[in-house]
Design a protein around this motif. Sequence first.
Motif, PDB file in Angstrom:
ATOM      1  N   ILE A 309       0.839  -1.202   0.000  1.00 57.45           N
ATOM      2  CA  ILE A 309       0.000   0.000   0.000  1.00 57.45           C
ATOM      3  C   ILE A 309       0.878   1.258   0.000  1.00 57.45           C
ATOM      4  O   ILE A 309       0.596   2.232  -0.716  1.00 57.45           O
ATOM      5  CB  ILE A 309      -0.957   0.002   1.217  1.00 57.45           C
ATOM      6  CG1 ILE A 309      -2.063  -1.053   1.025  1.00 57.45           C
ATOM      7  CG2 ILE A 309      -1.568   1.385   1.429  1.00 57.45           C
ATOM      8  CD1 ILE A 309      -2.973  -0.804  -0.161  1.00 57.45           C
ATOM      9  N   LEU A 324      -9.517   3.372  -2.328  1.00 56.93           N
ATOM     10  CA  LEU A 324      -9.711   1.998  -1.863  1.00 56.93           C
ATOM     11  C   LEU A 324     -10.629   1.973  -0.645  1.00 56.93           C
ATOM     12  O   LEU A 324     -10.193   1.839   0.489  1.00 56.93           O
ATOM     13  CB  LEU A 324      -8.362   1.346  -1.545  1.00 56.93           C
ATOM     14  CG  LEU A 324      -7.395   1.157  -2.717  1.00 56.93           C
ATOM     15  CD1 LEU A 324      -6.097   0.513  -2.246  1.00 56.93           C
ATOM     16  CD2 LEU A 324      -8.029   0.323  -3.833  1.00 56.93           C
ATOM     17  N   THR A 330     -13.485  -1.662  -5.762  1.00 57.19           N
ATOM     18  CA  THR A 330     -12.200  -1.647  -5.083  1.00 57.19           C
ATOM     19  C   THR A 330     -12.264  -2.500  -3.820  1.00 57.19           C
ATOM     20  O   THR A 330     -13.345  -2.767  -3.291  1.00 57.19           O
ATOM     21  CB  THR A 330     -11.769  -0.223  -4.677  1.00 57.19           C
ATOM     22  OG1 THR A 330     -12.623   0.247  -3.611  1.00 57.19           O
ATOM     23  CG2 THR A 330     -11.822   0.738  -5.858  1.00 57.19           C
ATOM     24  N   ILE A 333      -8.714  -0.581   1.779  1.00 62.07           N
ATOM     25  CA  ILE A 333      -7.282  -0.350   1.914  1.00 62.07           C
ATOM     26  C   ILE A 333      -6.693  -1.042   3.145  1.00 62.07           C
ATOM     27  O   ILE A 333      -5.508  -1.364   3.179  1.00 62.07           O
ATOM     28  CB  ILE A 333      -6.986   1.169   1.949  1.00 62.07           C
ATOM     29  CG1 ILE A 333      -5.482   1.427   1.748  1.00 62.07           C
ATOM     30  CG2 ILE A 333      -7.502   1.796   3.236  1.00 62.07           C
ATOM     31  CD1 ILE A 333      -5.144   2.883   1.533  1.00 62.07           C
ATOM     32  N   SER A 346      -8.321  -7.405  -3.466  1.00 58.73           N
ATOM     33  CA  SER A 346      -6.989  -6.817  -3.666  1.00 58.73           C
ATOM     34  C   SER A 346      -6.302  -7.466  -4.863  1.00 58.73           C
ATOM     35  O   SER A 346      -5.703  -6.780  -5.697  1.00 58.73           O
ATOM     36  CB  SER A 346      -6.126  -7.021  -2.418  1.00 58.73           C
ATOM     37  OG  SER A 346      -6.758  -6.555  -1.255  1.00 58.73           O
ATOM     38  N   ARG A 365      -4.630  -2.955  -6.507  1.00 56.95           N
ATOM     39  CA  ARG A 365      -4.420  -1.900  -5.519  1.00 56.95           C
ATOM     40  C   ARG A 365      -3.688  -0.655  -6.029  1.00 56.95           C
ATOM     41  O   ARG A 365      -3.963   0.444  -5.538  1.00 56.95           O
ATOM     42  CB  ARG A 365      -3.660  -2.483  -4.318  1.00 56.95           C
ATOM     43  CG  ARG A 365      -4.452  -3.525  -3.548  1.00 56.95           C
ATOM     44  CD  ARG A 365      -3.597  -4.234  -2.510  1.00 56.95           C
ATOM     45  NE  ARG A 365      -2.522  -5.031  -3.119  1.00 56.95           N
ATOM     46  CZ  ARG A 365      -1.597  -5.684  -2.438  1.00 56.95           C
ATOM     47  NH1 ARG A 365      -1.589  -5.629  -1.107  1.00 56.95           N
ATOM     48  NH2 ARG A 365      -0.672  -6.399  -3.061  1.00 56.95           N
TER      49      ARG A 365
END
Length: 397
Positions: A309, A324, A330, A333, A346, A365
Amino acid sequence: MTRLYPAFNPNSLLDIRFSRRSVKMATSESASLSKTVKQQYMDLPQGDKVQAMYIWIDGTGEGLRCKTTTLDSEPKTIEDLPEWNFDGSSTYQSEGSNSDMYLIPAAMFRDPFRKDPNKLVLCEVLKYNRKPTETNLRLTCKKIMEMVENQVPWFGMEQEYTILGTDGHPFGWPSNGFPGPQGPYYCGVGADKAYGRDIVEAHYRACLYAGVQICGTNAEVMPAQWEFQVGPCEGINMGDHLWAARFILHRVCEDFGVVASFDPKPISGNWNGAGCHTNFSTKEMREDGGLRGIEDSIEKLGKRHRYHIRAYDPKGGLDNARRLTGHHETSNIHEFSAGVANRGASIRIPRSVGQDKKGYFEDRRPSANCDPYAVTEALIRTCLLSEEGEEPKEYSK
């Protein structure tokens, strides 16, 4: 006699003209300059001289800069191109008291704007002491790619972007409102569904001319949002070709007087964000039984989610946090997930890969404004070099 139409009102024409002006797209003044006048100069012979436009990433990690030099003959390889320099204090890359920076040619493409024999030259940037600048991520990426070249890593990146006016308003959107909700725009056709196709077509052809490994394009879910795909590219070529494609897009948009935005969430609310989904495989994954290697890589990625990330947008995850959310195709996150044909995960394994037991996987991602050198390097470190933990490992030369 009964009147079947309203009486003529001269002010109504003014109203119509004003209405049209009020919804006109904000474009740059340079876009209105005569391209016909320009062309008569571009058609002039240039003798044996060659124009080489040097391109580099500035101190933001996102912006591109360029300037042109004249060469005495056409360069055939990177080694034929001289090093150059620029003022780093004007590009967020140095202090004014010691601002000379070195441009080191790294990849060369045909110039689709000036045409042959002229060149576009993608460069690395070094400081006065020959050390890489903070946003020169290519140098380390290249070293990591060389460590695993026997595994023949392939990448394909799906670059989403949004066309904006110079005022930041999405291209084709009403000046005082919003278009209809998402649904008809993805891969859409028609003036009410596809906003800005001329730009997309011009960019596609310019990339093909330049030698960029562009392999497709389509309209995206949000109106005025598009995607182009680059790949498959082996190793360091992925970053080189994606940055070249981005530069060409910016130049095409400049000619049309609009702006290409790689912001991961250009419009807040119930609108899709913009990513740069990255497809990855090795020679082993592409051969029979390769699904085992794919699953092994996904397991490693799941243990290193936070590291990726941080690597997947230039602000260490802050930009991606706006995108995200777990909504609008999506993943969240804060959570790692994987699945077959799952665009909310992801990592997505394409359905055909699950059936064939070989192929590639897609990391969904990376943000639209990611540095492809950082993304591809992170994938190699985790999946092939089996690194663990929050920081990249240092390797001796």
